[in-house]
Design an enzyme around this catalytic site. Sequence first.
Site, PDB file in Angstrom:
ATOM      1  N   ARG A  23       0.832  -1.202   0.000  1.00  0.00           N
ATOM      2  CA  ARG A  23       0.000   0.000   0.000  1.00  0.00           C
ATOM      3  C   ARG A  23       0.865   1.250   0.000  1.00  0.00           C
ATOM      4  O   ARG A  23       1.887   1.299   0.679  1.00  0.00           O
ATOM      5  CB  ARG A  23      -0.942  -0.002   1.210  1.00  0.00           C
ATOM      6  N   ASP A  24       0.429   2.242  -0.788  1.00  0.00           N
ATOM      7  CA  ASP A  24       1.140   3.518  -0.822  1.00  0.00           C
ATOM      8  C   ASP A  24       1.022   4.201   0.535  1.00  0.00           C
ATOM      9  O   ASP A  24      -0.046   4.205   1.154  1.00  0.00           O
ATOM     10  CB  ASP A  24       0.560   4.416  -1.924  1.00  0.00           C
ATOM     11  N   HIS A  31       7.804   1.253 -10.747  1.00  0.00           N
ATOM     12  CA  HIS A  31       6.593   0.857 -10.014  1.00  0.00           C
ATOM     13  C   HIS A  31       5.361   1.275 -10.799  1.00  0.00           C
ATOM     14  O   HIS A  31       5.381   2.261 -11.539  1.00  0.00           O
ATOM     15  CB  HIS A  31       6.551   1.465  -8.612  1.00  0.00           C
TER      16      HIS A  31
HETATM   17  P1  5GP Z   1       6.217   8.255  -7.960  1.00  0.00           P
HETATM   18  O1  5GP Z   1       6.002   9.727  -7.866  1.00  0.00           O
HETATM   19  O2  5GP Z   1       7.693   7.906  -7.919  1.00  0.00           O
HETATM   20  O3  5GP Z   1       5.499   7.625  -9.108  1.00  0.00           O
HETATM   21  O4  5GP Z   1       5.516   7.626  -6.686  1.00  0.00           O
HETATM   22  C1  5GP Z   1       6.159   7.253  -5.529  1.00  0.00           C
HETATM   23  C2  5GP Z   1       5.108   6.821  -4.530  1.00  0.00           C
HETATM   24  O5  5GP Z   1       5.760   6.175  -3.447  1.00  0.00           O
HETATM   25  C3  5GP Z   1       4.297   7.976  -3.928  1.00  0.00           C
HETATM   26  O6  5GP Z   1       2.914   7.774  -4.208  1.00  0.00           O
HETATM   27  C4  5GP Z   1       4.615   7.904  -2.430  1.00  0.00           C
HETATM   28  O7  5GP Z   1       3.494   8.201  -1.622  1.00  0.00           O
HETATM   29  C5  5GP Z   1       5.077   6.478  -2.265  1.00  0.00           C
HETATM   30  N1  5GP Z   1       6.049   6.290  -1.186  1.00  0.00           N
HETATM   31  C6  5GP Z   1       7.152   7.037  -0.932  1.00  0.00           C
HETATM   32  N2  5GP Z   1       7.815   6.555   0.110  1.00  0.00           N
HETATM   33  C7  5GP Z   1       7.132   5.459   0.534  1.00  0.00           C
HETATM   34  C8  5GP Z   1       7.348   4.519   1.592  1.00  0.00           C
HETATM   35  O8  5GP Z   1       8.300   4.588   2.365  1.00  0.00           O
HETATM   36  N3  5GP Z   1       6.427   3.519   1.705  1.00  0.00           N
HETATM   37  C9  5GP Z   1       5.354   3.405   0.868  1.00  0.00           C
HETATM   38  N4  5GP Z   1       4.522   2.383   1.067  1.00  0.00           N
HETATM   39  N5  5GP Z   1       5.133   4.270  -0.142  1.00  0.00           N
HETATM   40  C10 5GP Z   1       6.015   5.290  -0.305  1.00  0.00           C
END
Ligand code: 5GP
Length: 125
Positions: free
Chosen positions: A34-35, A110
Amino acid sequence: MAYEYDSENIFAKILRGEIPNSTVADSAHSLAFRDIAPAAPEHILVIPKGAYVNFDHFGADASDAEIVDFSRMIAKITREVGVAEISGGEGYRLITNAGAHGVQDVPHFHVHILGGRRLGRMISA
Ligand code: 5GP
């Protein structure tokens, strides 16, 4: 030009067990959790266990087994969390961000699975 993977990124740390996560699914080649800052009622991240920076890296260099495993995991989750129409849901969105224009924060490939509410237009800014 070769892809440069930063092994200190947050998802690499999650894969090494250095940071906890709320796991949704775990397979030979992929992990879903989960995010931490959900943007929708259902917000799940699916990552390959291999060191890939983004989709163009993964799609080019991952093995067939990794790609199939990853794709099947996403499909399974959409049904199991109930956002897929086949499981009674009302649909979902998959997003993968790459690089500066894609506004990618974490440099480990991701896919975001988002659902549980009507999500609005595809691009808001
Ligand atoms: P991006 O912008 O790289 O596509 O998305 C990164 C996602 O990773 C964001 O939605 C953010 O909330 C999530 N995220 C960042 N750090 C963590 C973490 O430590 N644990 C989890 N579960 N999600 C994270």
